[in-house]
Design an enzyme around this catalytic site. Sequence first.
Site, PDB file in Angstrom:
ATOM      1  N   MET A   1      35.600  34.871  38.403  1.00 55.68           N
ATOM      2  CA  MET A   1      35.772  34.114  39.641  1.00 55.68           C
ATOM      3  C   MET A   1      34.950  34.774  40.753  1.00 55.68           C
ATOM      4  O   MET A   1      35.227  34.555  41.940  1.00 55.68           O
ATOM      5  CB  MET A   1      37.246  34.025  40.024  1.00 55.68           C
ATOM      6  CG  MET A   1      38.081  33.305  38.950  1.00 55.68           C
ATOM      7  SD  MET A   1      39.503  32.386  39.601  1.00 55.68           S
ATOM      8  CE  MET A   1      40.452  33.719  40.328  1.00 55.68           C
ATOM      9  N   GLY A   2      33.946  35.561  40.406  1.00 48.79           N
ATOM     10  CA  GLY A   2      33.141  36.247  41.418  1.00 48.79           C
ATOM     11  C   GLY A   2      33.902  37.412  42.028  1.00 48.79           C
ATOM     12  O   GLY A   2      34.846  37.938  41.428  1.00 48.79           O
TER      13      GLY A   2
ATOM     14  N   GLY B   1      34.998  46.601  37.053  1.00 53.33           N
ATOM     15  CA  GLY B   1      35.611  46.063  35.831  1.00 53.33           C
ATOM     16  C   GLY B   1      34.736  44.970  35.231  1.00 53.33           C
ATOM     17  O   GLY B   1      34.485  44.941  34.016  1.00 53.33           O
ATOM     18  N   HIS B   2      34.263  44.061  36.097  1.00 52.16           N
ATOM     19  CA  HIS B   2      33.335  43.025  35.616  1.00 52.16           C
ATOM     20  C   HIS B   2      32.046  43.661  35.081  1.00 52.16           C
ATOM     21  O   HIS B   2      31.504  43.228  34.062  1.00 52.16           O
ATOM     22  CB  HIS B   2      32.971  42.064  36.752  1.00 52.16           C
ATOM     23  CG  HIS B   2      34.121  41.296  37.309  1.00 52.16           C
ATOM     24  ND1 HIS B   2      34.638  41.540  38.570  1.00 52.16           N
ATOM     25  CD2 HIS B   2      34.863  40.286  36.795  1.00 52.16           C
ATOM     26  CE1 HIS B   2      35.644  40.702  38.807  1.00 52.16           C
ATOM     27  NE2 HIS B   2      35.800  39.934  37.748  1.00 52.16           N
TER      28      HIS B   2
ATOM     29  N   GLN C   1      43.752  26.865  38.559  1.00 51.76           N
ATOM     30  CA  GLN C   1      44.664  27.948  38.211  1.00 51.76           C
ATOM     31  C   GLN C   1      45.390  28.523  39.427  1.00 51.76           C
ATOM     32  O   GLN C   1      46.059  29.546  39.318  1.00 51.76           O
ATOM     33  CB  GLN C   1      43.943  29.031  37.398  1.00 51.76           C
ATOM     34  CG  GLN C   1      42.940  29.857  38.163  1.00 51.76           C
ATOM     35  CD  GLN C   1      42.067  30.678  37.210  1.00 51.76           C
ATOM     36  OE1 GLN C   1      41.294  30.132  36.434  1.00 51.76           O
ATOM     37  NE2 GLN C   1      42.194  31.993  37.254  1.00 51.76           N
TER      38      GLN C   1
ATOM     39  N   GLY D   1      38.495  41.153  30.424  1.00 53.52           N
ATOM     40  CA  GLY D   1      39.112  42.452  30.635  1.00 53.52           C
ATOM     41  C   GLY D   1      40.575  42.441  30.218  1.00 53.52           C
ATOM     42  O   GLY D   1      41.258  41.432  30.348  1.00 53.52           O
TER      43      GLY D   1
ATOM     44  N   ARG E   1      41.642  41.175  43.987  1.00 51.92           N
ATOM     45  CA  ARG E   1      42.723  41.024  44.967  1.00 51.92           C
ATOM     46  C   ARG E   1      43.079  42.350  45.662  1.00 51.92           C
ATOM     47  O   ARG E   1      43.806  42.336  46.656  1.00 51.92           O
ATOM     48  CB  ARG E   1      43.964  40.404  44.315  1.00 51.92           C
ATOM     49  CG  ARG E   1      43.766  38.922  43.981  1.00 51.92           C
ATOM     50  CD  ARG E   1      45.045  38.236  43.555  1.00 51.92           C
ATOM     51  NE  ARG E   1      44.902  36.786  43.493  1.00 51.92           N
ATOM     52  CZ  ARG E   1      44.718  36.082  42.372  1.00 51.92           C
ATOM     53  NH1 ARG E   1      44.656  36.689  41.204  1.00 51.92           N
ATOM     54  NH2 ARG E   1      44.592  34.761  42.422  1.00 51.92           N
TER      55      ARG E   1
END
Lengths: 282, 282
Positions: free
Chosen positions: A34-35, A40-41, A65, A151, A191
């Site tokens: 989701m950008g 982690g990405h 979602q 992930g 987040r």
Amino acid sequence: MIHPPILLRTISDLRANTASWHSEGLTVGMIPTMGALHDGHLALVTEARRRVDRIVATIFVNPAQFAPTEDFGAYPRTEASDVEMLAALGVEAVFAPAAREMYPEGHATTISVAGPALGLETDFRPHFFTGVATVVGKLLIGGFPDIAMFGEKDYQQLLVVRQMVADLHLPTEIVGLPTVREADGLALSSRNAYLSAEERRTAARLPAVLQQTATAIRSGTDAAEACATGRAALEAAGFRPDYLELRNSETLAAPIPCSSEPLRLLVAAWLGKTRLIDNIAV
Amino acid sequence: MIHPPILLRTISDLRANTASWHSEGLTVGMIPTMGALHDGHLALVTEARRRVDRIVATIFVNPAQFAPTEDFGAYPRTEASDVEMLAALGVEAVFAPAAREMYPEGHATTISVAGPALGLETDFRPHFFTGVATVVGKLLIGGFPDIAMFGEKDYQQLLVVRQMVADLHLPTEIVGLPTVREADGLALSSRNAYLSAEERRTAARLPAVLQQTATAIRSGTDAAEACATGRAALEAAGFRPDYLELRNSETLAAPIPCSSEPLRLLVAAWLGKTRLIDNIAV
């Protein structure tokens, strides 16, 4: 010199791009996001680099979602810097569609998963996995990658995607990678940007309580008792826990007492207005 | 000399078979059926023959589209004679999986469609189109045909499949073909085999009432009034109608009064223990 990735905006361009790579005999990996990319990405990109010839990252904040009460509007949107980060890692293509491309007027189809989607997140976000399964299904059917990377931070999501891919016979291998963490143990998440400085310090208690609870279970404490202790510790630290539960790590079914099945401890908790999730193997 | 079709029992064989044809540059058409083949199915084969190089017919009585109270157990199963009929028409492959191949232990994914699936059949068979969309989605993803053929007799099903294919970007063109009828107008259906001789004579009233109702609407009778008259005529003939309704023929939405949209008249009615459906353009 860094080549900017090809920027794809339509499913039909996504498909044509993959088909062209496949016709050259190249393998393709997809990284659905989701950008608001973080390390982690980027770990997913690095691992994909080892496994396939070409990488397409997708950036789409999927309205399906989010519930109307959730943070769809506030979710960080940082496409330009996301594309720069992906370019620096040599990602060959970025698929960043508009919402009307993914959900045109009259769109009426949803993909739902039971099994691993039951309980945990679904108890608190009942719409969530149908939104995830639908958009990931559309991306995988649209792009037909050989592998797709997810992930383990979103552990239940990983199992839901695996179940959907198996049930629909999608020709994509789903690769799950370990959660990437800050020095103090907090799982990386887009987040985390919502947290105040004070909340950010408190947030490190979440993985710490997970570890303590796992240790207690491993050393023979009854799981229900260990989880109750863990929830109380989270509350004492200022969290409002949605759940802290021990599950079978392959099916997410409730564990059978005294069996030797693989176990996973999963948590979701609010800190102020931010909802954090995490999980570890037991 | 008739070559028997290749008999495929697993999704992975279905996929390998199509992939092998595609790698030779051949186009592939799929004809999804529940078996108990009749001339309506064979018309699909004949048209597919004109359009593609290779044909795979699928035979699978899909438990997911029957409610527990419905005729899943009684549905006619005639695989050997079905395969003979397909062989006589030169069909190259038949995919006839066991239920456990399509729905293995733990299968947990469903595909649902709103839009054209709302109302009509769904009011009486709420599970039906989710069962259809799920199995057709699995067949199309499993076999990746260039085209797939469906009869207009199941008109709402045809639109539901079209919607799903568009929404999921499946790379298959959905071809709908006109209903094939007996000399007295009755639409061919595997379920006609359930009718007693007397019911079979009465059954011809169903298309006759459809035609009368369409004629009345075309000549200016109010649609609600014409449909009420039609339902009364069906009841007088011994049917118990589930619905007789006029809809937009592309969306199945209720028609807008005085618009010039294309219209379709759709009916479902019970005759004894047999449920018949039919539809015509207005």
